[in-house]
Design an enzyme around this catalytic site. Structure first.
Site, PDB file in Angstrom:
ATOM      1  N   HIS A 203       0.815  -1.215   0.000  1.00  0.00           N
ATOM      2  CA  HIS A 203       0.000   0.000   0.000  1.00  0.00           C
ATOM      3  C   HIS A 203       0.851   1.267   0.000  1.00  0.00           C
ATOM      4  O   HIS A 203       0.492   2.267  -0.618  1.00  0.00           O
ATOM      5  CB  HIS A 203      -0.891   0.027   1.241  1.00  0.00           C
ATOM      6  N   ASP A 431      -7.922  -5.094 -20.460  1.00  0.00           N
ATOM      7  CA  ASP A 431      -7.845  -6.080 -21.540  1.00  0.00           C
ATOM      8  C   ASP A 431      -6.395  -6.167 -21.999  1.00  0.00           C
ATOM      9  O   ASP A 431      -5.808  -5.178 -22.439  1.00  0.00           O
ATOM     10  CB  ASP A 431      -8.757  -5.660 -22.698  1.00  0.00           C
TER      11      ASP A 431
END
Length: 493
Positions: A203, A431
């Site tokens: 993080h 994608d």
């Protein structure tokens, strides 16, 4: 540099240990009956180290941590699991994995600090991020003996099975001088040739916004390689300069002291869960569902003569409803009253009061926490007070995001529910060239017995809809499903 010639570069991929990656049996192949099916299994096929291309000129870089990074050093890494459908018929799974590795190397040219380490020297020296030439990330290739739909659906799935699709990344420890990797990736191939990409990221190095930018860059590079394009144009390279993160309240000094006081007693988190009775399910709220909840809250406010929430967005409506449903499941036997805390991440890019570029590399997240007494949340008008508390906290953050920030670390130790993710992130647009992502899972490795973790993301199929990831013990998941769906049916009457 915005344009990068792909064909002229070598790819920095070194194999640590490998086996033959093959296409597993297709669904139509002869398989044992369900009663005789082999237990779920994921086996490691190859382990690689991937670094930026060797002929890329990347200087040694050291990034100081900011006050926005420090609270995350106490938390396990960010875990994202992406499921992709079977590639087109003329594409072999070997082609997929080869291009994913090559494009990952090229992507790390732009995001090279992610190939580095989080260095934590003994106090009072401060942790920092460092990238040195030759640094690399761990990439694991694995195969599973089940189909992608078995793990990518909305139905209850064992959390242990999902964790097996994710790479392991250690949490920072300051008990000794240590270098902690910032990023690890695992690609798992299923029996129907669908595949998953599991990402673990610290993080402190990358919040969800930065990680989303990294993944989209990786996907774009992969498509360029697939199309045999010689030039990849990256319009928004990450911004590494952290001097723009101002700290007028001296929060960094306070957070470091709190961090050092806690690290010796901090639990050693692990992604490897051993309780085989914990499952994860996905629930859907349509835009009309959230509007229906909103109208119900407003009508209730009029009925009981309460002022409406100062902020009543779809996010507030959804979180309020989830909070009430979850508490009904968790507190059916426990009657003792007390404060109930819900925590959530709040984007800091637009709230900090000073300019931070959207492509800033690092963590730029604030913390929100709201409280309602348990007796109120179990009462007839619970959703009104849940929404008022959430709306009030969001408005407070909009006006003064750093107000009370010195209590972020200790406040988040008292949470009952933690909300991860954001429906504003376009995760389902990802994608790599063989079809859009089929399912997105934002997973936490928090102790599920101590705090309930709820993840939110945009709906794949419904415009304005929201997917809710819930992790519970199996019997409680059944009860939650009944309460969640039954509540929506009652509101629709």
């Amino acid at each position: 540099m915005n344009g990068q010639y792909l064909k002229t570069w070598d790819f920095a991929i070194s194999t640590m240990s490998s086996g033959a990656l093959h296409v597993l049996p297709k669904p139509g192949d002869r398989r044992p009956s369900p009663a005789m099916a082999a237990p779920f299994n994921v086996s490691i096929v190859e382990q690689c180290r991937v670094s930026p291309p060797p002929d890329s000129t990347i200087p040694h870089i050291t990034l100081p941590i900011t006050f926005l990074d420090i609270p995350w050093l106490l938390y396990p890494p960010n875990l994202t699991l992406l499921f992709f459908p079977k590639p087109p018929p003329k594409t072999t799974i070997t082609t997929v994995t080869t291009l994913l590795k090559q494009s990952l190397s090229l992507t790390l040219h732009h995001f090279h600090p992610l190939a580095g380490n989080l260095v934590s020297p003994p106090p009072p020296a401060e942790p920092y991020i460092v990238y040195t030439e030759g640094d690399s990330i761990s990439l694991t290739l694995a195969e599973s003996n089940t189909t992608i739909n078995h793990l990518s659906g909305d139905h209850p799935r064992l959390i242990t099975n999902l964790y097996s699709l994710l790479p392991q990344l250690p949490i920072i420890s300051m008990s000794r001088d240590t270098h902690v990797p910032l990023l690890a990736i695992q690609i798992t191939i299923f029996t129907d040739s669908g595949y998953s990409i599991g990402v673990a990221a610290q993080h402190a190095a990358a919040d969800e916004r930065t990680l989303d930018q990294f993944l989209k860059c990786w996907a774009s590079v992969c498509i360029s390689l697939l199309k045999k394009e010689s030039l990849f144009v990256f319009d928004s390279p990450p911004w590494f300069d952290r001097r723009m993160i101002l700290d007028p309240n001296l929060l960094k000094t306070r957070f470091l002291k709190q961090l050092w006081n806690r690290l010796n007693s901090t639990k050693d988190y692990s992604f490897e869960q051993t309780d085989h009775n914990i499952v994860r399910s996905t629930f859907l709220l349509t835009s009309s569902d959230m509007n229906m909840i909103k109208q119900h809250i407003l009508a209730k406010c009029k009925m009981i003569n309460e002022d409406p929430p100062v902020h009543l967005s779809p996010y507030v409506s959804a979180c309020s409803y989830i909070w009430i449903c979850l508490l009904k499941v968790q507190e059916t036997l426990e009657l003792k009253d007390g404060p109930m805390y819900l925590g959530f991440n709040a984007g800091g890019i637009t709230r900090l009061g000073f300019e931070v570029p959207a492509n800033y590399f690092g963590s730029c997240i604030a913390f929100g926490r709201c409280m309602v007494m348990k007796s109120v949340l179990l009462g007839e008008d619970a959703i009104v007070f849940a929404a008022k508390s959430l709306g009030k906290e969001i408005k407070r953050l909009d006006m003064d995001v750093l107000g009370g920030a010195d209590r972020w670390i200790c406040d988040w130790e008292e949470l009952n529910i933690r909300v991860l993710g954001s429906p504003k992130v376009d995760s389902y647009g990802l994608d790599f060239g063989w079809g859009k992502v089929q399912k997105v899972e934002k997973i936490s490795s928090d102790d599920h017995g101590r705090v309930n973790v709820v993840s939110l993301c945009e709906s794949r199929d419904l415009n304005g809809g929201m997917e809710i990831g819930m992790v519970l013990f199996r019997e409680k998941m059944s009860a939650f499903t009944s309460i969640f769906n039954g509540g929506l049916m009652e509101l629709a009457l």
